[in-house]
Design a protein around this motif. Sequence first.
Motif, PDB file in Angstrom:
ATOM      1  N   ALA A   3       0.827  -1.209   0.000  1.00  0.00           N
ATOM      2  CA  ALA A   3       0.000   0.000   0.000  1.00  0.00           C
ATOM      3  C   ALA A   3       0.859   1.255   0.000  1.00  0.00           C
ATOM      4  O   ALA A   3       0.528   2.240  -0.664  1.00  0.00           O
ATOM      5  N   LEU A   4       1.959   1.236   0.748  1.00  0.00           N
ATOM      6  CA  LEU A   4       2.840   2.393   0.860  1.00  0.00           C
ATOM      7  C   LEU A   4       4.282   1.951   0.649  1.00  0.00           C
ATOM      8  O   LEU A   4       4.716   0.958   1.242  1.00  0.00           O
ATOM      9  N   VAL A   5       5.000   2.700  -0.168  1.00  0.00           N
ATOM     10  CA  VAL A   5       6.416   2.403  -0.406  1.00  0.00           C
ATOM     11  C   VAL A   5       7.204   3.710  -0.371  1.00  0.00           C
ATOM     12  O   VAL A   5       6.887   4.657  -1.094  1.00  0.00           O
ATOM     13  N   LEU A   6       8.192   3.755   0.491  1.00  0.00           N
ATOM     14  CA  LEU A   6       9.146   4.861   0.526  1.00  0.00           C
ATOM     15  C   LEU A   6      10.507   4.279   0.156  1.00  0.00           C
ATOM     16  O   LEU A   6      10.989   3.353   0.811  1.00  0.00           O
ATOM     17  N   VAL A  22      15.287   7.426   3.840  1.00  0.00           N
ATOM     18  CA  VAL A  22      14.325   6.525   4.488  1.00  0.00           C
ATOM     19  C   VAL A  22      13.698   5.588   3.466  1.00  0.00           C
ATOM     20  O   VAL A  22      13.211   6.030   2.417  1.00  0.00           O
ATOM     21  N   SER A  23      13.704   4.304   3.774  1.00  0.00           N
ATOM     22  CA  SER A  23      13.035   3.292   2.950  1.00  0.00           C
ATOM     23  C   SER A  23      12.114   2.461   3.841  1.00  0.00           C
ATOM     24  O   SER A  23      12.555   1.946   4.874  1.00  0.00           O
ATOM     25  N   LEU A  24      10.841   2.362   3.434  1.00  0.00           N
ATOM     26  CA  LEU A  24       9.846   1.600   4.188  1.00  0.00           C
ATOM     27  C   LEU A  24       8.845   0.980   3.221  1.00  0.00           C
ATOM     28  O   LEU A  24       8.573   1.544   2.162  1.00  0.00           O
ATOM     29  N   VAL A 203       6.388  -1.417  13.654  1.00  0.00           N
ATOM     30  CA  VAL A 203       6.723  -0.020  13.883  1.00  0.00           C
ATOM     31  C   VAL A 203       8.096   0.285  13.311  1.00  0.00           C
ATOM     32  O   VAL A 203       8.949  -0.598  13.181  1.00  0.00           O
ATOM     33  N   ALA A 204       8.282   1.560  12.974  1.00  0.00           N
ATOM     34  CA  ALA A 204       9.594   2.069  12.600  1.00  0.00           C
ATOM     35  C   ALA A 204       9.999   3.084  13.667  1.00  0.00           C
ATOM     36  O   ALA A 204       9.274   4.049  13.909  1.00  0.00           O
ATOM     37  N   LEU A 205      11.126   2.848  14.318  1.00  0.00           N
ATOM     38  CA  LEU A 205      11.636   3.779  15.310  1.00  0.00           C
ATOM     39  C   LEU A 205      12.475   4.826  14.588  1.00  0.00           C
ATOM     40  O   LEU A 205      13.424   4.485  13.869  1.00  0.00           O
ATOM     41  N   GLN A 210      16.004   9.687  10.499  1.00  0.00           N
ATOM     42  CA  GLN A 210      16.478   8.356  10.121  1.00  0.00           C
ATOM     43  C   GLN A 210      15.636   7.270  10.771  1.00  0.00           C
ATOM     44  O   GLN A 210      15.116   7.449  11.875  1.00  0.00           O
ATOM     45  N   VAL A 211      15.500   6.147  10.098  1.00  0.00           N
ATOM     46  CA  VAL A 211      14.848   4.969  10.662  1.00  0.00           C
ATOM     47  C   VAL A 211      15.913   4.127  11.354  1.00  0.00           C
ATOM     48  O   VAL A 211      16.860   3.666  10.719  1.00  0.00           O
TER      49      VAL A 211
END
Length: 317
Positions: A3-6, A22-24, A203-205, A210-211
């Motif tokens: 659904a979401l891509v960074l 950032v990549s997620l 979760v992403a901290l 930065q992740v």
Amino acid sequence: MDALVLDHISKSYGPVRAVRDVSLRVPRGELFGLIGPDGAGKTTLFRILATLLLPDAGTATVAGHDTRTRQGMRAIRELLGYMPGRFSLYQDLTVAENLDFFAALFRTTVPANYELIRDIYEPLAPFRDRRAGALSGGMKQKLALCCALIHKPEVLLLDEPTTGVDAVSRQEFWQVLAQLKARGITILVSTPYMDEAARCERVALMQEGQVLRVDTPAALQAAYPGPLYAVRARGGLYPLLLSLRAYPDTRTAYAFGEEVHLSLRPAPPAAAEAELRGYLARAGHAGVQVRRLMPTIEDTFMELLGTRPAAIAPAAP
């Protein structure tokens, strides 16, 4: 399709690097949390996904649509619900007028999609003729969520939705998110409250754009290295904190309420506690209390900050 891509997103405001590479990826139907203090870069990522900002580098997609292209922007705005951190509805309009207005923007009506917002809107119904600016914080939160949902979005972006809201409203809000997830809506939510991280599937901290790590809450807690203790003593927290930070076996030590959370290098628990008590007694601390803790998400976050390279290590939030 996610659904979401960074993908390697970076964004700066003049000399300030708000987001750094950032990549997620967030799969469809997931409740994903961005966890971090103010200034971590969470809002910038939300604005990029909502097509309100263009990244300096990297790409972002929502349901396969590129946030940088005109066609992609149009498609994303049709399928996205966005609730910014600051209350942004029309304060001079009533509850009902705000809801009707946002429904009209998406060429729909409140009755057509009322089923989706019924549980959220019912507490607001007695105040439907009250101006939005006169609502309490919890009521404003519910109205903003209703307006973000009125067009049945596939993806919901919630930027710090519980900040400044009372504890009961926070609890109710997360119950609503669980219901929305059960309907298949992908939810990306940010929060500075570490206790809310446990309610997310992953979760992403984040810190300073930065992740630091991405994982499930349970995995983050299980991966905490070494034993963790809560330490307190008479004579003030700050002198105790200084002594613990000077202790040779300390990994990290930081204030947590009226205690210090202390992470030690691995050692047999009984021996470690006895040696620690002796050290603190020699340092002049009286009434020392030491107890073993199960690490929380916040402890994991602080551990990550404490072990980052000095070149980029921030001050503790």
